[in-house]
Design a protein around this motif. Structure first.
Motif, mmCIF file in Angstrom:
data_model
loop_
_atom_site.group_PDB
_atom_site.id
_atom_site.type_symbol
_atom_site.label_atom_id
_atom_site.label_comp_id
_atom_site.label_asym_id
_atom_site.label_seq_id
_atom_site.Cartn_x
_atom_site.Cartn_y
_atom_site.Cartn_z
ATOM 1 N N LYS A 99 35.177 34.100 37.310
ATOM 2 C CA LYS A 99 34.667 34.856 38.402
ATOM 3 C C LYS A 99 35.387 36.393 38.325
ATOM 4 O O LYS A 99 34.169 37.169 38.030
ATOM 5 C CB LYS A 99 35.326 34.432 39.764
ATOM 6 N N THR A 100 36.309 36.527 37.904
ATOM 7 C CA THR A 100 36.838 37.865 37.679
ATOM 8 C C THR A 100 36.226 38.573 36.326
ATOM 9 O O THR A 100 35.754 39.454 36.409
ATOM 10 C CB THR A 100 38.338 37.958 37.316
ATOM 11 N N THR A 101 36.024 37.509 35.245
ATOM 12 C CA THR A 101 35.251 38.058 34.058
ATOM 13 C C THR A 101 33.903 38.569 34.365
ATOM 14 O O THR A 101 33.609 39.573 33.941
ATOM 15 C CB THR A 101 35.334 36.900 33.074
ATOM 16 N N MET A 119 34.305 43.042 44.815
ATOM 17 C CA MET A 119 35.348 43.037 45.588
ATOM 18 C C MET A 119 36.007 41.490 45.083
ATOM 19 O O MET A 119 35.520 40.526 45.368
ATOM 20 C CB MET A 119 35.302 42.525 46.982
ATOM 21 N N ASP A 120 37.122 41.585 44.410
ATOM 22 C CA ASP A 120 37.788 40.547 43.982
ATOM 23 C C ASP A 120 39.069 40.047 44.590
ATOM 24 O O ASP A 120 40.047 40.701 44.722
ATOM 25 C CB ASP A 120 38.444 40.882 42.511
ATOM 26 N N GLU A 121 38.665 39.023 45.410
ATOM 27 C CA GLU A 121 39.760 38.241 46.209
ATOM 28 C C GLU A 121 40.502 39.353 46.941
ATOM 29 O O GLU A 121 41.681 39.800 47.151
ATOM 30 C CB GLU A 121 40.844 37.589 45.347
ATOM 31 N N PRO A 122 39.733 40.228 47.899
ATOM 32 C CA PRO A 122 40.454 41.513 48.355
ATOM 33 C C PRO A 122 41.246 41.063 49.633
ATOM 34 O O PRO A 122 42.272 41.811 49.868
ATOM 35 C CB PRO A 122 39.274 42.381 48.826
HETATM 36 MG MG LIG Z 1 40.018 36.360 39.259
#
Ligand SMILES: [Mg+2]
Ligand SMILES: Nc1ncnc2c1ncn2[C@@H]1O[C@H](COP(=O)(O)OP(=O)(O)OP(=O)(O)O)[C@@H](O)[C@H]1O
Length: 374
Positions: free
Chosen positions: A40-42, A159-162
């Motif tokens: 996901k982050t990638t 937004m990454d796990e904000p």
């Molecule tokens: Mg991640």
């Protein structure tokens, strides 16, 4: 708006993402959800070129981002990471105004917008503008992080796990605020989370990922109602339909082939048909299957046996649409104090009948699924 095309990502020999393609429409809030390490982050970081794909292309507004100036691209994309990424040596005001100032926007307009944004995320500007991040609680910092993402006039926000570090109450209120802000400012947002409840609450579309593959990309309603496979089913949990009764539609709870007759039949025939089918009422339809009336045994048994049904039936029968949800069906039945209600499609053709017992059996089958699942 944002298009991933055949994206592959390898670290040395290990393939993390194997030909990922996805189209994200402008103004949508899309949630990426999936197990830890699925990429996901990638994927998120590829959009602002923090990570380069091994092969494949990403287009933003139709433009291949590999040909775009990186700094320029990033200025037009708001990015919220888990620990908010606020600059510790800058006040909240400075943090919020950094990028708009770099972009050369009008200082007065910037100052006004900063105050508005702080208010939108529930922080009093007077009190917070001149504080530093370490003088704020974790939740307040996250609020500033969200405000900052909206401060840039960018169309896109990543937004990454904000909200992952927040207590449930703060988290829930920030979810509401994010939802409102997105509707108001019409941004395109990609939001990463592990939390299915959060995804259902805020997403226009949810993209469920596993090992860099898309298992399902659909609206929350469709994912809950029609999970693409067992993995998705397990991931969302069977209890969700039970927790979301508005997802049960009339067509899910109705009896599909209710006993019906045409208006040309007579009273005697209607009574015989009721006896045959052990029912005490009949839907009356015309030759196109359009619902035109209803007769009950009580209402017709003392009438002349030769009377045509169309002359003696109750007209203006209340019905519900087959895509009405359980809540509205129950409300209709309660308001009109009726024990059953016919179901029609958009052409007013009879497709089913809901009775108290059909509702009960639909709900209890959900419950039985639940007991097996847990
Ligand atoms: Mg991640
Ligand atoms: N620089 C790197 N070198 C090698 N492998 C990496 C590197 N960066 C990430 N990975 C691997 O790529 C995979 C995907 O990582 P990514 O951070 O995108 O996962 P994620 O879905 O965001 O997970 P999480 O939910 O835990 O944040 C993981 O298996 C991770 O170990």
């Amino acid at each position: 708006m944002i298009e991933f095309k055949n994206i592959v990502k390898k670290y040395r020999t290990k393939t993390i993402i194997n030909s990922f393609s996805l189209d994200i429409e402008a103004g949508q809030l899309v949630v990426f959800i999936g197990p830890s390490g699925c990429g996901k982050t990638t994927l998120l970081k590829m959009i602002n070129k923090l990570i380069q794909p091994t092969s494949g292309k990403i287009y933003v507004n139709g433009k291949d981002i590999s040909t775009m100036n990186t700094i320029e691209l990033r200025r037009n994309i708001g990015y919220v990471i888990q620990n908010t990424g606020l600059f510790p040596h800058m006040s909240i005001k400075e943090n919020l105004e950094l990028i708009p100032k770099l972009k050369g926007e009008d200082p007065e307009a910037i100052a006004k917008k900063t105050e508005e944004l702080l208010e939108t995320v529930g922080l009093n500007p007077k009190e917070y503008l001149h504080r530093y991040p370490n003088e704020l609680s974790g939740g307040q910092q996250q609020r500033v992080g969200v405000a900052r993402a909206f401060s840039t006039n960018s169309d896109i926000i990543l937004m990454d796990e904000p909200f992952s570090a927040l207590d449930p109450v703060t988290r829930s209120s920030l979810q509401d605020e994010l939802f409102q802000m997105q509707k108001e400012f019409n941004k395109t947002i990609i939001f990463v989370t592990h939390d299915m409840d959060e995804a259902i609450k805020i997403a226009d579309k949810i993209c469920i990922l596993k090992d860099g593959d898309i298992l399902q990309y659909d609206s929350p309603e469709n994912i809950l109602k029609n999970p693409a496979n067992h993995f998705v089913e397990d991931f969302i949990g069977k209890r969700r339909v039970w927790n979301n009764p508005e997802l049960l539609l009339a067509e899910d709870i109705m009896i599909a082939h209710p006993v019906k007759i045409t208006g040309k039949r007579n009273v005697l025939q209607a009574i015989e048909i009721m006896k045959d089918h052990k029912v005490d009422s009949l839907m009356v339809t015309n030759k196109n299957n359009i619902l035109i009336g209803l007769v009950t045994l009580k209402g017709i048994q003392l009438l002349n046996r030769n009377d045509a049904i169309e002359d003696v039936m109750e007209q203006n029968v209340l019905s519900v649409s087959q895509d009405a949800n359980l809540i509205s069906v129950l409300t209709t039945m309660n308001e009109h104090k009726i024990g059953y209600v016919p179901v029609v499609n958009y052409m007013n053709q009879l497709t089913g009948l809901i009775t108290r017992s059909s509702i009960l059996s639909a709900l209890s089958s959900q419950l039985i699924d639940l007991e097996v699942a847990f």
